[in-house]
Motif scaffolding. Structure first.
Motif, PDB file in Angstrom:
ATOM      1  N   ALA A 307       6.928   1.315  -0.357  1.00  0.00           N
ATOM      2  CA  ALA A 307       8.037   1.583  -1.273  1.00  0.00           C
ATOM      3  C   ALA A 307       9.229   2.058  -0.441  1.00  0.00           C
ATOM      4  CB  ALA A 307       7.620   2.595  -2.335  1.00  0.00           C
ATOM      5  N   ASP A 351      10.435   6.326  -5.749  1.00  0.00           N
ATOM      6  CA  ASP A 351       9.141   6.081  -5.100  1.00  0.00           C
ATOM      7  C   ASP A 351       9.264   6.171  -3.585  1.00  0.00           C
ATOM      8  OD1 ASP A 351       6.525   5.230  -4.490  1.00  0.00           O
ATOM      9  OD2 ASP A 351       6.474   4.098  -6.361  1.00  0.00           O
ATOM     10  N   SER A 381       2.712   3.565  -1.746  1.00  0.00           N
ATOM     11  CA  SER A 381       3.716   4.141  -2.632  1.00  0.00           C
ATOM     12  C   SER A 381       3.202   5.465  -3.176  1.00  0.00           C
ATOM     13  CB  SER A 381       4.013   3.167  -3.779  1.00  0.00           C
ATOM     14  OG  SER A 381       2.812   2.824  -4.453  1.00  0.00           O
ATOM     15  N   GLY A 383       4.414   6.567  -6.524  1.00  0.00           N
ATOM     16  CA  GLY A 383       4.682   6.653  -7.949  1.00  0.00           C
ATOM     17  C   GLY A 383       3.471   6.603  -8.846  1.00  0.00           C
ATOM     18  N   PRO A 387       4.116  10.985  -8.807  1.00  0.00           N
ATOM     19  CA  PRO A 387       5.467  10.504  -9.096  1.00  0.00           C
ATOM     20  C   PRO A 387       6.517  11.597  -8.996  1.00  0.00           C
ATOM     21  CG  PRO A 387       4.273  10.815 -11.129  1.00  0.00           C
ATOM     22  CD  PRO A 387       3.275  11.050 -10.027  1.00  0.00           C
ATOM     23  N   HIS A 487       5.968   0.564 -11.728  1.00  0.00           N
ATOM     24  CA  HIS A 487       4.896   1.473 -11.321  1.00  0.00           C
ATOM     25  C   HIS A 487       3.933   0.669 -10.455  1.00  0.00           C
ATOM     26  CE1 HIS A 487       6.270   4.584 -14.053  1.00  0.00           C
ATOM     27  NE2 HIS A 487       6.355   3.672 -15.013  1.00  0.00           N
TER      28      HIS A 487
END
Length: 841
Positions: A307, A351, A381, A383, A387, A487
């Motif tokens: 990300a 992210d 990532s 998220g 998050p 997401h």
């Protein structure tokens, strides 16, 4: 501040359907150093952010793994030269010590392959794993560059990799592993959960590649059409006509190239968005993934999708970062109080993932053995399970700068804006209004009288414009990302990190759910971003406003005769202009009514004179000098020597006189280069070794004809003269100096290595700022009203105090008494060879 609840449970685990692989991705069954022992890993992009740390990680934590790098030549620097620069960095210092330094480390542990994308050379035949993390990572690349690097470069790299694994009969002699570092945002403008799988689309990447390159060629061709070139030229002339044709031509070409760049970026962005991607970067990265899937059907392949990659959280040390990434400009602009709003959805996920987690995940993926022909996908990532919203990110940034102001000078810390997240449309309206206001103010300021107040207003306008441009750029670049509702599911990555050997968890862990955002953002990331800026600001405060081209001449060690210092006259050495100079010589001969008539005539023509001065300085001077027709040149020279000398000397800038003396003391050749007529420069001969001025043409009786003996020395002709003089006399212009005050002098300033602008007009001030030249403020000596000069009457007795030979050293120095009657070398205009150099007697 607490983070919002992790949405992973809402996705379902595992996620089934079109976005999820139909089989579990492979995991690890041992320690990484054992799984990768004896393997040779070729890295691309090693001079970049992720690639550099990948190399460090291999050398530092995988002792039995060999490293090779594919690096392009850059100018005269070979691949090896560039790699030496890489391993000289701080993080490699301890690694290099046992090998006697960076060169020893490189020779012992790294194989350098010189090559580029898309022109990939033949690769070594002993490569087991190729990790491709090179590519164009800007969000707005030109369409041709994006295709060449992210698509064609990837295809050619894989082809070369396959060749290195293929025998003479065309069979694969071994089954290597190709690891492709992409981006999570290849998902484009989708919403919701994005699985670790191919993104379904039916785009023909070869057709897109051909079309993209064709568009680039068409844009280049269009930029060279007569209509387009005329637009570029007219725009350049409006700004630079007074500086000369060559300056205008250079600016015309600059505008053409910028137009091409803008159109290439626009073409890439619009094509990407027409197909469902945010920009050319994510679009060509997505097509690059299709290339990987197509070309790696007979070998192992994996795709890592990070990300937003930011500074490291642990290794090589907390806060390690190379250059500015996505968040850094935003953070610093906010800390300076220059980012009033940001086009983000407050609930959208920011992210971010630390760089060392991406590096660790990539090496873990490299150690797996996916099935041949089945490409595996991994999202790196935060998220899905940890998050952080943009509203929370803003809160962390604000909290940091409230406690740790970025700038604290006499005015105190900057006021930090309160973001309300009004949306992109509201910010667009604000920018449009600001741009219109700036355009109006910038137009009006061109007509303001030259003064430090006007220059300060122009500087304020320029700062305002830079802020608008910054906001405009980031609105365009990050609007889509800051409002995305993606997401990224990271089930494969989570399984992989959980399969790490317990002894590898501390060194190679990459579970993005295991760190705290307050700790990372507030105590690691922002301080690492701000630290070099604080150091630079502290250095600037210690150095003060030390100029770059206005140097201390007492410290120079130039040999006499090798360096010159060229001075403009009007507005630089002396506060006057050619109209005023003409009136000095004309009015004393006239009766009161004649004086009024002459002044009225000049006043009536002043608007046309000003227009001519803005468009063609040479024609303006010729127009003024026509009025000298009928004057006796010898009488004019006598009048200058006996009467006008005092007026001229009173107008000299003390700073200019001091600087000319310093140049003389340093052994530099001092040159006065002016469009003024030569008689008016006679009192200045003691200051200058060479005087270049306009010579009035005369008839056989010495009466001025109203013409010149040659073109006036203005604009680019000054640069040409300096070049020729330097060639004749062995002068090094790269070490020489020039001082001038107006935009038409831009060419003269550009030809020397140490240009200095003096109390400049706005156009030259902006050019100086763009080029990093010093700007100084020089003042005039004159304290008497200009039009109340009783001495300026031809034939009146001149008191001793006004005679040139009575002027003390404060005006032109001790040399005045001995050199006024004869001395300084004076150069005519007609030619430029040594034959045109004569002594004034």
């Amino acid at each position: 501040m607490t983070s919002s609840a992790a949405p992973a449970e809402a996705f379902g685990t595992p996620l089934h359907g079109a976005t999820q692989a139909e089989h579990p991705a492979p995991t690890l069954d041992g320690r990484l150093k054992d799984l990768l022992a004896g393997r040779k890993i070729l890295l691309t992009g090693v001079t970049g952010f992720i690639g550099e740390q990948l190399l460090w990680k291999i050398l530092n934590d995988l002792p039995d793994t060999s490293a090779a790098v594919l690096v392009r030549r850059k100018g005269s620097a070979s691949a090896r030269d560039r790699m030496i620069s890489v391993v000289k960095k701080k993080i490699f210092r301890d690694l290099a010590e046992p090998y006697g330094g960076p060169e020893g480390l490189l020779d012992a542990k790294v194989t350098c392959v010189e090559g580029d994308l898309p022109n990939v050379p033949e690769l070594p035949r002993d490569i087991d794993i190729l990790v491709h993390c090179a590519g164009d990572v800007s969000f707005d690349p030109p369409i041709d560059r994006a295709f060449n690097t992210n698509l064609i470069g990837t295809a050619n790299l894989i082809d070369r990799f396959l060749e290195s694994c293929t025998g003479a009969a065309g069979e694969l002699v071994r089954t290597p592993h190709y690891v492709h570092v992409s981006t999570a945002y290849t998902a484009g403008r989708r919403r919701g959960a994005i699985g670790e799988a191919p993104h379904a689309n039916d785009i023909d990447y070869e057709a897109e590649m051909v079309a993209g390159l064709k568009i680039a060629a068409e844009i280049e061709t269009q930029s060279r059409t007569a209509d387009q070139l005329a637009r570029f030229r007219k725009a350049a002339e409006r700004e630079h006509r007074a500086a000369g044709h060559l300056i205008t031509a250079t600016d015309t070409e600059r505008r053409r190239k910028e137009w091409v760049q803008q159109k290439l970026v626009q073409a890439g962005t619009e094509r990407a968005r027409s197909l469902g991607w945010t920009d050319a970067y994510t679009f060509t990265k997505a097509l690059g993934e299709k290339v990987v899937a197509d070309k790696c059907k007979n070998i192992r392949s994996s795709i890592v999708r990070p990300a937003i990659v930011e500074s490291s959280i642990k290794h090589p040390y907390p806060g390690w970062i190379e250059g500015f990434k996505m968040a850094e400009p935003i953070i610093l602009a906010y800390g300076r109080g220059e980012l009033p709003e940001f086009p983000a959805s407050p609930e959208a996920i920011c992210d971010v993932v630390p760089c060392d987690y991406v590096v660790n995940a990539t090496l873990a993926v490299a150690a797996t053995e996916p099935k041949v022909g089945v490409c595996e996908y991994y999202h790196v990532s935060s998220g899905a399970r940890n998050p952080m919203s943009f509203r929370e990110f803003y809160g962390y940034v604000r909290d940091y700068f409230v406690e740790n102001p970025l700038v604290a000078g006499e005015r105190g810390a900057p006021a930090l804006p309160q973001w309300q997240f009004p949306g992109a449309a509201s910010i667009e309206r604000f920018l449009s209004r600001s741009e219109r206001g700036h355009q109006i103010a910038n137009t009006l300021i061109r007509f303001a009288p030259r003064s430090e107040r006007t220059r300060q207003a122009a500087r304020d306008l320029d700062r305002f414009r830079s802020r608008i441009d910054f906001l405009r750029e980031y609105l365009g670049l990050y609007n889509e990302y800051a409002q995305s509702e993606l997401h990224f599911v990271d089930d494969n990555t989570l399984r992989l990190t959980r399969s790490l050997h317990p002894d590898d968890q501390a060194t190679f862990g990459f579970d993005t759910g295991d760190f705290d955002w307050t700790e990372y953002i507030l105590r690691i990331h922002i301080p690492s971003v701000v630290a070099p800026v604080r150091r630079l600001e502290a250095l600037r405060r210690r150095r003060g406003n030390r100029s770059t081209t206005f140097v201390d001449l007492s410290r120079t060690k130039d040999k006499p005769g090798e360096v010159l210092a060229a001075f403009d006259l009007d507005g630089t050495v002396m506060q006057t202009n050619v109209i005023e100079q003409y009136l000095w010589t004309k009015l004393p001969d006239l009766a009161p009514t004649g004086k009024l008539r002459e002044l009225a005539t000049i006043a009536g023509k002043l608007p046309s004179y000003l227009r001519a001065d803005r468009t063609d300085r040479g024609m303006f001077l010729r127009t003024i000098y026509r009025r000298y027709a009928g004057a006796d040149l010898a009488a004019l020279e006598e009048f200058v020597d006996t009467v006008l000398a005092r007026e001229i000397l009173s107008r000299l800038s003390p700073e200019a006189v001091r600087r000319a003396r310093e140049h003389r003391a340093a052994g530099h050749t001092t040159v006065l280069i002016t469009g003024a007529i030569r008689p008016l420069t006679r009192p200045l001969r003691p200051l200058f070794d060479v005087i270049v001025a306009s010579d009035l043409a005369t008839d056989a009786n010495g009466i001025c004809t109203g013409f010149l003996t040659g073109p006036p020395m203005v604009g680019e002709s000054r640069a040409a003269w300096l070049n020729h003089y330097a060639n004749l006399h062995g002068i090094d212009l790269s070490r020489s100096y020039a001082y001038a005050d107006s935009h038409p002098d831009l060419a003269m300033l550009s030809v020397v290595g140490r240009p200095v602008v003096v109390s400049p007009d706005i156009a030259l001030m902006r050019a100086a700022s763009a080029n990093g030249w010093s700007t100084v403020e020089w003042t005039s000596r004159s304290q008497e009203p200009r039009w109340t000069r009783p001495l300026l009457i031809r034939g009146r007795d001149v008191p001793p105090a006004s005679r040139p030979d009575a002027v003390g050293p404060d005006a032109v120095g001790h040399a005045a008494v001995t050199h006024v009657e004869g001395g300084g070398e004076s150069v005519g205009i007609a030619g430029g060879t040594s034959d045109n150099v004569r002594e004034d007697r």
